[in-house]
Design an enzyme around this catalytic site. Structure first.
Site: not given
Ligand code: CTP
Ligand code: CA
Length: 228
Positions: A33-35
Protein backbone atom coordinates in the site's frame (compact mmCIF):
# COMPACT_ATOMS: atom_id res chain seq x y z
CA UNK A 1 -26.72 33.07 5.21
CA UNK A 2 -26.93 33.72 1.48
CA UNK A 3 -23.49 35.31 1.53
CA UNK A 4 -22.06 31.93 2.62
CA UNK A 5 -23.34 30.23 -0.53
CA UNK A 6 -20.63 30.13 -3.19
CA UNK A 7 -21.02 29.88 -6.95
CA UNK A 8 -22.97 26.91 -8.34
CA UNK A 9 -20.78 26.94 -11.43
CA UNK A 10 -20.57 23.12 -11.64
CA UNK A 11 -24.37 22.67 -11.66
CA UNK A 12 -25.46 20.19 -14.32
CA UNK A 13 -22.00 18.61 -14.54
CA UNK A 14 -20.98 15.11 -13.55
CA UNK A 15 -17.46 14.84 -12.16
CA UNK A 16 -15.49 11.78 -11.09
CA UNK A 17 -12.81 11.96 -8.41
CA UNK A 18 -10.56 9.09 -7.36
CA UNK A 19 -9.14 9.39 -3.85
CA UNK A 20 -7.07 7.46 -1.34
CA UNK A 21 -4.48 4.78 -1.91
CA UNK A 22 -4.80 1.36 -3.48
CA UNK A 23 -3.88 -1.87 -1.67
CA UNK A 24 -2.49 -4.78 -3.64
CA UNK A 25 -2.88 -8.12 -1.87
CA UNK A 26 0.02 -10.43 -1.14
CA UNK A 27 -2.21 -12.88 0.70
CA UNK A 28 -5.50 -12.64 2.64
CA UNK A 29 -3.94 -10.57 5.43
CA UNK A 30 -1.16 -8.52 3.77
CA UNK A 31 -0.94 -5.92 1.04
CA UNK A 32 1.39 -3.46 -0.67
CA UNK A 33 0.00 0.00 0.00
CA UNK A 34 0.92 3.65 0.34
CA UNK A 35 0.48 6.56 2.74
CA UNK A 36 -2.23 8.48 0.87
CA UNK A 37 -4.98 9.55 3.28
CA UNK A 38 -7.47 10.59 0.61
CA UNK A 39 -7.80 14.08 2.11
CA UNK A 40 -7.13 15.96 -1.13
CA UNK A 41 -9.50 13.78 -3.13
CA UNK A 42 -12.20 14.12 -0.47
CA UNK A 43 -11.70 17.91 -0.53
CA UNK A 44 -12.09 17.86 -4.33
CA UNK A 45 -15.32 15.88 -4.04
CA UNK A 46 -16.68 18.17 -1.31
CA UNK A 47 -15.80 21.32 -3.28
CA UNK A 48 -17.40 20.02 -6.48
CA UNK A 49 -20.60 19.06 -4.64
CA UNK A 50 -20.71 22.51 -3.00
CA UNK A 51 -20.46 24.05 -6.48
CA UNK A 52 -23.45 22.03 -7.68
CA UNK A 53 -21.84 19.06 -9.46
CA UNK A 54 -23.04 15.49 -9.34
CA UNK A 55 -19.98 13.77 -7.87
CA UNK A 56 -18.82 10.16 -8.09
CA UNK A 57 -16.04 9.51 -5.56
CA UNK A 58 -14.05 6.36 -6.28
CA UNK A 59 -12.70 5.78 -2.79
CA UNK A 60 -9.64 3.61 -2.18
CA UNK A 61 -9.10 2.93 1.52
CA UNK A 62 -9.79 6.46 2.78
CA UNK A 63 -8.40 7.44 6.18
CA UNK A 64 -11.03 10.20 6.40
CA UNK A 65 -14.81 10.14 5.94
CA UNK A 66 -16.30 10.73 2.50
CA UNK A 67 -18.29 13.97 2.24
CA UNK A 68 -22.10 13.87 2.25
CA UNK A 69 -24.04 14.19 -1.00
CA UNK A 70 -21.57 12.34 -3.22
CA UNK A 71 -21.90 8.86 -4.76
CA UNK A 72 -19.15 6.75 -3.18
CA UNK A 73 -17.77 3.69 -4.99
CA UNK A 74 -15.43 1.86 -2.62
CA UNK A 75 -12.44 0.03 -4.13
CA UNK A 76 -9.33 -1.68 -2.81
CA UNK A 77 -6.96 -2.39 -5.69
CA UNK A 78 -5.65 -0.58 -8.77
CA UNK A 79 -7.63 -2.96 -11.00
CA UNK A 80 -10.88 -2.26 -9.12
CA UNK A 81 -10.17 1.47 -9.20
CA UNK A 82 -9.60 1.33 -12.96
CA UNK A 83 -12.93 -0.44 -13.56
CA UNK A 84 -14.87 1.93 -11.28
CA UNK A 85 -13.33 5.10 -12.72
CA UNK A 86 -13.88 4.02 -16.32
CA UNK A 87 -17.50 3.06 -15.67
CA UNK A 88 -18.24 6.42 -14.02
CA UNK A 89 -16.22 8.38 -16.59
CA UNK A 90 -18.42 7.35 -19.53
CA UNK A 91 -20.78 10.28 -18.89
CA UNK A 92 -18.44 12.55 -16.90
CA UNK A 93 -17.50 16.11 -17.79
CA UNK A 94 -14.29 15.84 -15.77
CA UNK A 95 -12.23 13.09 -14.16
CA UNK A 96 -9.72 13.97 -11.46
CA UNK A 97 -7.27 11.22 -10.52
CA UNK A 98 -6.25 12.23 -7.00
CA UNK A 99 -5.76 8.63 -5.85
CA UNK A 100 -2.32 7.17 -5.24
CA UNK A 101 -2.53 4.14 -7.53
CA UNK A 102 -0.03 1.30 -7.15
CA UNK A 103 2.46 1.14 -10.02
CA UNK A 104 3.07 -2.57 -9.36
CA UNK A 105 1.17 -5.38 -7.71
CA UNK A 106 2.27 -8.82 -6.48
CA UNK A 107 2.16 -11.14 -9.49
CA UNK A 108 0.48 -14.04 -7.70
CA UNK A 109 -1.47 -13.14 -4.56
CA UNK A 110 -1.66 -16.27 -2.38
CA UNK A 111 -5.03 -17.74 -1.34
CA UNK A 112 -3.63 -18.78 2.03
CA UNK A 113 -1.47 -16.81 4.44
CA UNK A 114 2.20 -16.88 3.51
CA UNK A 115 4.08 -18.65 6.30
CA UNK A 116 7.39 -17.49 7.72
CA UNK A 117 10.11 -19.69 6.27
CA UNK A 118 12.02 -20.02 9.51
CA UNK A 119 15.33 -20.83 7.86
CA UNK A 120 16.72 -17.31 8.04
CA UNK A 121 16.16 -16.68 4.33
CA UNK A 122 13.63 -14.15 2.95
CA UNK A 123 11.20 -14.84 0.10
CA UNK A 124 11.29 -12.67 -3.03
CA UNK A 125 8.04 -11.06 -4.17
CA UNK A 126 7.52 -10.93 -7.93
CA UNK A 127 5.68 -7.81 -9.11
CA UNK A 128 3.84 -6.92 -12.31
CA UNK A 129 3.00 -3.45 -13.58
CA UNK A 130 -0.56 -2.14 -13.18
CA UNK A 131 -2.44 -0.23 -15.88
CA UNK A 132 -1.87 3.55 -15.81
CA UNK A 133 -5.49 4.66 -15.42
CA UNK A 134 -4.77 8.34 -16.05
CA UNK A 135 -2.75 7.78 -19.22
CA UNK A 136 -5.41 5.37 -20.46
CA UNK A 137 -8.24 7.88 -19.81
CA UNK A 138 -6.26 10.60 -21.56
CA UNK A 139 -5.67 8.29 -24.53
CA UNK A 140 -9.17 6.80 -24.81
CA UNK A 141 -11.19 10.01 -24.28
CA UNK A 142 -14.33 8.17 -23.14
CA UNK A 143 -16.45 11.27 -23.67
CA UNK A 144 -16.21 14.37 -25.88
CA UNK A 145 -14.82 17.48 -24.20
CA UNK A 146 -14.04 15.58 -21.00
CA UNK A 147 -11.35 17.28 -18.89
CA UNK A 148 -8.86 14.70 -17.58
CA UNK A 149 -6.80 15.77 -14.57
CA UNK A 150 -3.89 14.02 -12.85
CA UNK A 151 -2.07 14.64 -9.62
CA UNK A 152 1.66 14.20 -9.22
CA UNK A 153 3.24 13.99 -5.79
CA UNK A 154 6.91 14.73 -6.38
CA UNK A 155 10.08 15.06 -4.39
CA UNK A 156 13.03 16.62 -6.15
CA UNK A 157 16.02 14.32 -6.65
CA UNK A 158 19.39 14.18 -8.43
CA UNK A 159 17.55 13.96 -11.78
CA UNK A 160 15.51 17.15 -11.36
CA UNK A 161 13.41 19.53 -9.30
CA UNK A 162 9.77 19.00 -8.33
CA UNK A 163 8.70 21.19 -11.27
CA UNK A 164 11.01 19.45 -13.77
CA UNK A 165 9.64 16.05 -12.80
CA UNK A 166 6.11 17.50 -13.03
CA UNK A 167 6.70 18.88 -16.54
CA UNK A 168 8.07 15.57 -17.79
CA UNK A 169 5.09 13.76 -16.27
CA UNK A 170 2.60 16.22 -17.85
CA UNK A 171 4.07 15.50 -21.28
CA UNK A 172 4.13 11.74 -20.66
CA UNK A 173 0.57 11.34 -19.35
CA UNK A 174 -1.37 13.26 -21.99
CA UNK A 175 -3.87 14.62 -19.45
CA UNK A 176 -5.37 18.09 -19.88
CA UNK A 177 -4.13 19.21 -16.46
CA UNK A 178 -1.55 17.88 -14.01
CA UNK A 179 -1.61 19.17 -10.43
CA UNK A 180 1.96 18.98 -9.13
CA UNK A 181 2.27 18.67 -5.41
CA UNK A 182 5.56 18.82 -3.45
CA UNK A 183 5.79 16.00 -0.87
CA UNK A 184 8.30 14.85 1.71
CA UNK A 185 9.64 16.91 4.65
CA UNK A 186 6.18 16.85 6.22
CA UNK A 187 4.47 18.31 3.15
CA UNK A 188 1.53 16.74 1.33
CA UNK A 189 0.65 13.32 2.72
CA UNK A 190 -1.58 13.24 5.78
CA UNK A 191 -1.48 16.99 6.36
CA UNK A 192 -4.20 19.62 6.02
CA UNK A 193 -2.29 22.04 3.84
CA UNK A 194 -0.98 21.77 0.34
CA UNK A 195 1.08 23.70 -2.16
CA UNK A 196 0.53 23.01 -5.85
CA UNK A 197 1.31 24.09 -9.40
CA UNK A 198 -1.21 23.26 -12.14
CA UNK A 199 0.35 22.39 -15.52
CA UNK A 200 -1.38 21.88 -18.84
CA UNK A 201 -0.60 18.96 -21.16
CA UNK A 202 2.39 20.79 -22.60
CA UNK A 203 3.87 21.37 -19.16
CA UNK A 204 3.01 25.08 -19.03
CA UNK A 205 1.96 26.55 -15.67
CA UNK A 206 -1.72 27.54 -15.80
CA UNK A 207 -2.32 28.13 -12.08
CA UNK A 208 -0.73 27.95 -8.65
CA UNK A 209 -2.46 27.45 -5.33
CA UNK A 210 -1.46 27.22 -1.70
CA UNK A 211 -3.48 26.84 1.45
CA UNK A 212 -5.85 24.24 2.75
CA UNK A 213 -6.71 21.20 0.68
CA UNK A 214 -10.15 22.82 0.23
CA UNK A 215 -8.49 25.93 -1.23
CA UNK A 216 -6.44 23.73 -3.58
CA UNK A 217 -9.59 21.81 -4.53
CA UNK A 218 -11.43 24.98 -5.54
CA UNK A 219 -8.39 26.14 -7.56
CA UNK A 220 -8.41 22.80 -9.41
CA UNK A 221 -12.12 23.16 -10.29
CA UNK A 222 -11.45 26.75 -11.42
CA UNK A 223 -8.76 25.39 -13.76
CA UNK A 224 -11.12 22.66 -15.00
CA UNK A 225 -13.86 25.22 -15.71
CA UNK A 226 -11.37 27.41 -17.57
CA UNK A 227 -10.84 24.48 -19.97
CA UNK A 228 -14.48 23.51 -20.52
N1 CTP B 1 -1.95 6.96 -11.93
C1 CTP B 1 -2.88 6.13 -12.51
N2 CTP B 1 -2.64 4.81 -12.62
C2 CTP B 1 -1.49 4.27 -12.17
C3 CTP B 1 -0.51 5.10 -11.57
C4 CTP B 1 -0.79 6.45 -11.46
O1 CTP B 1 -3.92 6.63 -12.93
N3 CTP B 1 -1.28 2.96 -12.29
C5 CTP B 1 -2.26 8.40 -11.85
C6 CTP B 1 -2.37 8.95 -10.46
O2 CTP B 1 -3.68 8.83 -9.95
C7 CTP B 1 -1.98 10.40 -10.66
C8 CTP B 1 -1.01 10.34 -11.83
O3 CTP B 1 -1.22 9.09 -12.47
O4 CTP B 1 -3.07 11.18 -11.07
C9 CTP B 1 0.42 10.49 -11.48
O5 CTP B 1 0.79 9.47 -10.60
P1 CTP B 1 2.32 9.28 -10.26
O6 CTP B 1 2.49 8.13 -9.36
O7 CTP B 1 2.85 10.61 -9.84
O8 CTP B 1 2.90 8.98 -11.73
P2 CTP B 1 3.75 7.78 -12.27
O9 CTP B 1 3.67 7.86 -13.77
O10 CTP B 1 3.34 6.50 -11.65
O11 CTP B 1 5.22 8.18 -11.89
P3 CTP B 1 6.16 7.87 -10.59
O12 CTP B 1 5.38 7.03 -9.62
O13 CTP B 1 7.35 7.18 -11.17
O14 CTP B 1 6.51 9.25 -10.06
CA1 CA C 1 3.32 6.07 -9.41
Amino acid sequence: ALALVGPRDLAGRHVVVSAGGTREPLDPVRFLGNRSSGRQGVALARAAAARGARVTLVAANLAVPAPPAVDVVPVETAAQLRDAVRAAAKDADAVVMAAAVADYRPATPQDAKIKKRGDGAAPAIALVETVDVLAELAHDRLRDRQVVVGFAAETGDADGSVLEHGRAKALRKGADLLVVNAVGDGRGFGTDVNDVVVLDGRGEVVATAAGSKDDVAHAVWDAVLARS
